[in-house]
Design a protein around this motif. Structure first.
Motif, short mmCIF file in Angstrom:
data_model
loop_
_atom_site.label_atom_id
_atom_site.label_comp_id
_atom_site.label_asym_id
_atom_site.label_seq_id
_atom_site.Cartn_x
_atom_site.Cartn_y
_atom_site.Cartn_z
N PRO A 63 -1.10 24.38 -7.98
CA PRO A 63 -1.45 24.21 -9.41
C PRO A 63 -2.95 24.00 -9.66
O PRO A 63 -3.45 24.45 -10.69
CB PRO A 63 -0.64 22.98 -9.82
CG PRO A 63 0.53 22.97 -8.90
CD PRO A 63 0.01 23.49 -7.59
N LYS B 250 4.20 27.95 -10.10
CA LYS B 250 5.36 27.89 -9.22
C LYS B 250 5.92 29.29 -8.98
O LYS B 250 6.21 29.66 -7.84
CB LYS B 250 6.42 26.99 -9.86
CG LYS B 250 7.51 26.57 -8.93
CD LYS B 250 8.49 25.63 -9.60
CE LYS B 250 9.62 25.31 -8.62
NZ LYS B 250 10.86 24.98 -9.29
N ALA C 238 -2.63 17.86 -14.71
CA ALA C 238 -2.83 18.57 -15.98
C ALA C 238 -4.28 18.34 -16.40
O ALA C 238 -4.89 17.33 -16.04
CB ALA C 238 -1.88 18.05 -17.06
N GLY D 266 1.75 15.56 -9.81
CA GLY D 266 1.51 16.64 -10.76
C GLY D 266 0.15 16.48 -11.41
O GLY D 266 -0.42 15.38 -11.44
N LEU E 196 8.54 18.77 -12.01
CA LEU E 196 8.85 20.17 -11.71
C LEU E 196 8.72 20.42 -10.21
O LEU E 196 9.55 21.07 -9.59
CB LEU E 196 7.90 21.10 -12.50
CG LEU E 196 8.11 22.60 -12.30
CD1 LEU E 196 9.44 23.05 -12.88
CD2 LEU E 196 6.96 23.39 -12.93
N SER E 197 7.66 19.85 -9.64
CA SER E 197 7.44 20.07 -8.21
C SER E 197 8.48 19.35 -7.36
O SER E 197 8.92 19.87 -6.35
CB SER E 197 6.00 19.64 -7.84
OG SER E 197 6.00 18.47 -7.09
N GLU F 120 0.13 23.04 -20.58
CA GLU F 120 -0.09 22.61 -19.20
C GLU F 120 1.19 22.61 -18.37
O GLU F 120 1.14 22.82 -17.16
CB GLU F 120 -0.76 21.23 -19.19
CG GLU F 120 -2.24 21.30 -19.52
CD GLU F 120 -3.01 22.15 -18.50
OE1 GLU F 120 -3.21 21.69 -17.37
OE2 GLU F 120 -3.39 23.28 -18.83
N HIS F 121 2.31 22.36 -19.00
CA HIS F 121 3.56 22.43 -18.24
C HIS F 121 3.87 23.90 -17.93
O HIS F 121 4.33 24.23 -16.84
CB HIS F 121 4.68 21.76 -19.03
CG HIS F 121 5.90 21.47 -18.23
ND1 HIS F 121 5.87 21.21 -16.87
CD2 HIS F 121 7.22 21.40 -18.58
CE1 HIS F 121 7.10 20.98 -16.44
NE2 HIS F 121 7.93 21.11 -17.45
N PRO G 13 2.21 16.00 -19.61
CA PRO G 13 2.35 17.22 -18.80
C PRO G 13 2.11 16.98 -17.31
O PRO G 13 2.75 17.63 -16.47
CB PRO G 13 1.32 18.18 -19.39
CG PRO G 13 0.39 17.35 -20.21
CD PRO G 13 1.20 16.18 -20.67
N ASN H 234 4.84 17.99 -14.65
CA ASN H 234 4.51 18.89 -13.55
C ASN H 234 4.88 18.28 -12.21
O ASN H 234 5.32 18.98 -11.29
CB ASN H 234 3.03 19.27 -13.60
CG ASN H 234 2.74 20.18 -14.79
OD1 ASN H 234 3.65 20.82 -15.33
ND2 ASN H 234 1.48 20.26 -15.20
N ASP I 27 2.06 25.18 -14.93
CA ASP I 27 2.69 24.83 -13.66
C ASP I 27 3.95 25.65 -13.38
O ASP I 27 4.25 25.96 -12.23
CB ASP I 27 3.01 23.33 -13.60
CG ASP I 27 1.94 22.56 -12.84
OD1 ASP I 27 0.74 22.84 -13.12
OD2 ASP I 27 2.27 21.73 -11.98
N ARG J 169 12.46 21.64 -15.39
CA ARG J 169 11.46 21.76 -16.45
C ARG J 169 11.69 20.68 -17.50
O ARG J 169 12.84 20.40 -17.86
CB ARG J 169 11.57 23.12 -17.14
CG ARG J 169 11.19 24.28 -16.24
CD ARG J 169 11.42 25.59 -17.00
NE ARG J 169 11.02 26.72 -16.17
CZ ARG J 169 11.08 27.99 -16.58
NH1 ARG J 169 11.53 28.27 -17.81
NH2 ARG J 169 10.69 28.96 -15.79
#
Lengths: 742, 156, 212
Positions: free
Chosen positions: A561, A555, A601, A599, A721-722, A547-548, A714, A718, A551, A727
């Motif tokens: 997502p 991206k 998942a 995020g 990450l956003s 799931e990560h 995750p 995520n 994303d 990461r």
């Protein structure tokens, strides 16, 4: 195969979907119901040494048409719970089913754990008695409803006979049997007469539209006792003359006792005996404190030549070296090589997942009383058949000479479902070595627990994926490296097929997304650290990696997502359903407040589907604070929606604790953590607000104990990450500090 | 060595090694097993009891520390005679919201919640984060613990 | 090892400073007794003394001890006590509370007793508590640290003699040298620290010039 061989080989299937109880077995339990009383009346608080045949009288005047319930003259309905309840709500769930079909009143329901019986109380998913893999309710759904319906039919028959009216004119509501004439009686008043009625072969089950409890509300049966301190766990059992045992355990996995000096331990007041046992050096004492002190005072010279000596860093390096070579194939579709060549963008990430301890609040423990010809075992037994058979084998007793008493367990998360039954085995080993007919309670300290192994295995993953010019995933290579949970255990035949332990790849080899070219492969490593399923098992790592990665790809593709996923889930309506529900309830797409990131998942495990949307912020030091998690679950029919919500809340907290902070590390083969300081767990100040939304469904119920656990990490990664561009490929997250990009 | 301690309102004589943790005095000697062993190192809160009205970790309090003092356990706050209105409200809220899962930590949670609400009748989330953080729940029932404390606060 | 070498080098310079102070006889004494504990007067004292000792040299061994995690962990500049040699915030969201003794349920003495627990490793000493916020030291340079230390407004009204007494005799301070478990004790040994402390005090508790 004899009974005591059972621990060496299990029959049945371990994986979902859970088969329904076959009619044949239902008839067989009904047939033997006449003799069932003696086995049923195992009062939890009764003194252990006196348990056994004496309980039979308690059933006099009671209606006990099958092994699952007893309606007594005092108007109580006792539901016999075949599964361990370690917090997941098994007792409440099974009681809900009986109460529903019986039309009982919540207040008259009591529960009692079943004795060990691999026939009467087997889990249809395993073929033996035990619970795990979130199968508890699913495999009992019809069985316990039928049990309730059977008793209901017999109560009605007794009322009809007594009042000389037609059964059809009798209704049952909230524990009262009534006739249109105005006559009514309680279950208790009818129990004795009903016991004389014939047992219906196929009682009619309710139409789901008539449910009063299922899918609605049935408060937990264990709340009062757990709130006032009277619920008895293994550690709470006390008997006259009982000794407390601790074991000085090896500091490294595989180390053995070379020699020991017990003089300091023996000088501690209260210490009765120091005994070498296969697990280490056991200390028997008249009180717990003496047993704990003596465990520390004993001096053992350990033979370490056969022990695991590698540290976590070495293991990770060894595992990573394997990432470059293909592993054993778990799934392959399309032509990956060509797909990667054609891809316009390739994204690759390596992931590291540490060992994790379950660390249930109640450390492992077991009470045993053995007199040479019979034994009682009292513990929070999750695999009753294995534990019982192991006790029989170690003590050299026939099954009927050993009573296994299952009691409330202070958590498990997989820890008590142990293939080698070691916490029962060691208690029997000690009892046998001591040779005196006194009850012995073996307790583990927290340090024993944290350092004691049986961890979620350390895993390393690599995912390499290719995007085409439209930003569609066209190639997906997922390589997993880690120890097998099933290999070398009685579960091997069930779990390991063609060199693939299904628990190593679950959640990865059933990636739901429509990707034309895909390969999942596995390197199974060997090592001396004992490993075990940890709440949600393979999904604890596969959900995060997959799931990560999705994303990261979204991206790169410049896509939202949620939309990115939905486009690949056209044939997966239940995944898509929870994803849409969570997104909608969380306000996905609406702007997030400054300093907060969002995020998502979605993941299937144990036949249930869960999506999480996490709102995350950063503390001043760059550490992660999860503020809110919106959870959607599709678990088929939610028998007890509040228990489902509780399992999601708890699963999210359990998963998040590990994702944020959880790691067991080794240095030179020794575990570096020992208690909740080194092995830090989630606390209330770190618990996000959780909102649970259940997808309405008429599908058969599926598991809820585990599926809530793996999705939050995750979702948080995520969000990070956003918001930060970073990461999160090495867990736990506290290994790095994050910085907002905005 | 003999000590006299008031346990749940009752004067009690105990004769133990002076360094024995109160936790084991309660559990082994007095058979008050509602107070739980979780870590033995003041890291989890499962053994929380009140000493002279203040929440303490009974795994760190030695028998000699309690001589002549007042100890209240989960059995004390549950007893009809000894329960305070705060304790009753807390337990009722816990049952109403079905907070417990495995339940093992809950006696400690309840002792801490009673401690909090006795001193701060209307706690904020921040107060709860500070006053309850010492009590680990591996089932992570924290979400409902928070709600139950607010619920109890409404009824006190 | 390198740390020890540093300390011995510091110790030697301290010895030199003591000799210097002694050589001017009563001057140091009179400064000490007249000391009113404020930054300004100390600065003046340091100025007066500049001919005999470099103030930063006298205070730096004291500062090194104050910065040791065993001391610094309970002198935060926020409400969170710290733990460990890495000075991470105390687990369990422990905060100072109104009386520096912890918040509800998280009172220091709920876990920390009068002595180290031999069995659980929980450290203990009489009246385990946090220093007041005004005595928060984390992140302070030598000059600020010294100024804070001797400021009666901040240090609970302690004059230099009382400060020396606190760091010489208070059981909670002394715990830092016998912390038990796997905790790193404060170095150098306490008697040596007392000598260094006394030397600094006897010199009029001079503070180093404000940060460069």
């Amino acid at each position: 195969m004899t009974y005591t061989d059972l621990p060496n080989k299990l029959t049945g299937i371990f994986a979902m979907p859970v088969p329904k109880p076959p009619d044949e077995s239902r008839r067989s339990f009904l047939k033997i119901s006449g003799g069932v009383g003696a086995g049923l009346v195992l009062g939890l608080a009764a003194p252990l040494p006196k348990l056994g045949p004496t309980g039979a009288q308690a059933t006099s005047g009671a209606l006990a048409p099958n092994p699952f319930l007893r309606v007594a003259a005092d108007n109580t309905v006792t539901v016999i719970i075949k599964h361990l309840d370690k917090g997941q709500g098994a007792a409440t769930g099974l009681a809900t089913l009986v109460a529903e079909e019986l039309d009982a009143d919540h207040a008259q329901i009591k529960t009692e754990f079943a004795p060990a019986d691999p026939i009467k109380y087997k889990n249809f998913a395993f073929g033996v008695q035990g619970v795990g893999g979130s199968t508890g309710l699913a495999n009992s759904y019809e069985q316990y409803r039928t049990a309730g319906a059977t008793a209901r039919a017999m109560l009605i028959a007794a009322a009809a006979r007594t009042w000389n009216v037609k059964a059809d004119d009798i209704t049952v509501k909230a524990g009262v049997v009534s006739h249109s004439s105005g006559k009514s009686a309680t279950f208790g008043e009818l129990a004795n007469k009903a016991a004389g009625e014939s047992v219906p072969d196929k009682p009619t089950l309710k139409d789901p539209k008539d449910f009063v409890f299922i899918g609605k509300s049935f408060p937990r049966v264990d709340s009062p006792a757990k709130v006032n301190g009277t619920a008895l766990y293994t550690i709470d059992h006390q008997f006259d003359g009982m000794l407390i045992a601790t074991i000085a355990r090896p500091p490294m996995f595989g180390a053995k006792v070379k020699s020991f000096d017990a003089s300091a331990a023996e000088s501690i007041k209260g210490v009765v005996k120091v005994l070498p046992v296969p697990q280490g050096i056991a200390i028997l004492a008249t009180n717990t404190w003496a047993a704990i002190k003596a465990q520390r005072a004993i001096k053992v010279d350990w033979e370490k030549s056969g022990a695991e000596t590698r540290g976590s860093a070495e293991l990770v390096a060894e595992y990573k070296a394997l990432l470059d070579s293909p592993g054993t194939k778990a799934r392959e579709e399309g032509n990956l090589e060509d797909a990667f060549k054609a891809a316009v963008k390739i994204v690759e990430a390596d992931f590291e997942f540490p060992y994790l301890a379950h660390a249930p609040m109640e450390p492992m423990d077991c009470v045993v009383r053995y007199d040479g010809s019979s034994a009682d075992i009292c513990t929070g037994s999750q695999m009753q058949t294995l534990d019982h058979a192991t006790a029989c084998k170690v003590l050299g007793l026939k099954p009927e000479a050993v009573n296994l008493h299952t009691v409330w367990a202070g958590g498990s998360f997989g820890r008590r479902a142990i293939a080698d039954s070691h916490y029962v085995r060691e208690a029997c080993d000690i009892a046998k070595a001591y040779g005196k007919a006194v009850p012995i309670k073996v307790i583990w300290t927290r340090e024993d627990d944290i350092k004691g192994g049986w961890y979620r295995p350390l895993y390393v993953h690599r995912i390499k994926a290719g995007l085409d010019k439209d930003g569609t995933i066209v190639a997906w290579l997922h390589r997993i490296v880690g120890q097998s949970i099933g290999a070398g255990t009685p579960f091997e035949a069930l779990l390991v097929k063609d060199g693939i332990d299904s628990t190593s790849v679950e959640g990865a080899n059933n990636l739901p997304y429509a990707i034309a070219n895909i390969r999942v492969d596995l390197h199974t490593t060997k090592g001396g650290v004992p490993v075990l399923w940890w709440r949600s098992v393979g999904s604890t790592h596969t959900a995060h990696a997959t799931e990560h990665m999705i994303d990261m790809l979204a991206k790169e593709a410049g896509k939202d997502p949620v939309a990115f996923r939905l486009a690949m889930l056209k044939d997966k309506p239940r995944h898509a359903g929870v994803l849409k529900l969570a997104a909608e309830k969380a306000g996905w797409g609406q702007p997030v407040k400054p300093g907060k990131f969002r995020g998502v998942a979605v993941h299937e495990s144990f036949a249930s589907f869960v999506a999480n949307v996490a709102d995350v912020s950063l503390r001043d030091d760059g550490s992660v604070k999860v503020e809110r998690v919106v959870c959607a679950i599709d678990c088929g029919l939610a028998v007890n929606p509040d228990v489902v919500a509780a399992q999601m809340e708890g699963g999210i907290g359990y998963g998040l604790g590990a994702g944020l902070k959880g790691a067991i590390t080794l240095a030179g083969g020794e575990v570096e953590q020992g208690n909740f300081d080194g092995y830090d767990v989630l606390r209330i100040s770190e618990m996000p607000r959780v909102e649970v939304h259940i997808v309405p469904s008429a599908e058969p119920p599926t598991g809820v104990g585990e599926p809530g656990t793996p999705v939050v990490t995750p979702a948080v990664a995520n969000a990070l990450l956003s918001g930060t561009g970073v990461r999160t490929t090495v867990l736990p997250m506290n290994k790095q500090r994050y910085k907002s990009q905005s | 060595m003999a000590f006299t301690v008031t346990i749940n309102g009752k004067k009690t004589s105990i004769d133990v090694d002076p360094e024995t943790p109160l936790l084991w005095v309660l559990r082994d000697d007095l058979k008050l097993t509602g107070t739980k062993f979780g870590c033995g190192a003041a890291l989890c809160g499962a053994c929380t009891v009140h000493l002279d009205g203040e929440a303490v970790r009974s795994c760190q309090i030695q028998a000699r520390d309690v001589d002549g003092r007042d100890v209240t356990t989960i059995e004390g706050v549950t007893g009809e005679a000894s329960a305070t209105p705060v304790a009753k409200a807390v337990q009722a809220a816990w049952i109403k919201l079905d907070v417990a899962q495995c339940g093992y930590c809950q006696p400690g949670q309840i002792m801490s919640a009673v401690g909090l609400l006795t001193q701060i009748p209307k706690p904020t989330d921040d107060d709860i984060d500070k006053a309850m953080d010492g009590n680990v729940c591996r089932c992570a029932t924290y979400h409902r613990i928070r709600a139950a404390i607010h619920e109890a606060a409404k009824t006190i | 090892m390198s740390r020890q070498r540093t300390y011995s080098a510091v110790a030697m310079s301290v010895v030199a400073a003591i000799v210097a102070v002694l050589s001017i006889g009563g001057v140091g004494q009179s400064l000490f007794s007249e000391h009113d504990g404020t930054l300004i007067s100390t600065a003046k004292a340091a100025e007066k003394n500049s001919s005999v000792a470099d103030a930063s040299q006298l205070f730096s061994p004291v500062a090194a001890v104050l910065r040791h995690p065993r001391c610094m962990n309970c002198h935060p500049r926020d409400d969170r006590p710290r733990q460990g040699d890495d000075r991470h915030p105390h687990l369990q969201n422990i905060v100072r509370g109104e009386d520096e003794m912890g918040f509800v349920n998280g009172r220091c003495t709920a876990c920390h007793r009068d002595e180290n627990s031999q069995h659980s490793g929980v450290p203990g000493a009489p009246t385990w508590h946090l220093a007041p916020l005004s005595m928060g030291w984390q992140g302070l340079g030598d000059a600020e640290l010294c100024a804070t230390l001797i400021d009666k407004e901040k240090n609970g009204g302690k004059d230099i003699a009382a400060l020396v007494e606190h760091m010489t005799k208070d059981p909670l301070v002394l715990w830092g040298w016998t912390p038990g478990g796997d905790r790193t004790p404060v170095t150098p040994p306490h008697p040596q620290f007392v000598k260094e402390l006394t030397a600094w005090a006897d010199a009029g508790a001079p503070c180093p010039a404000t940060a460069k």
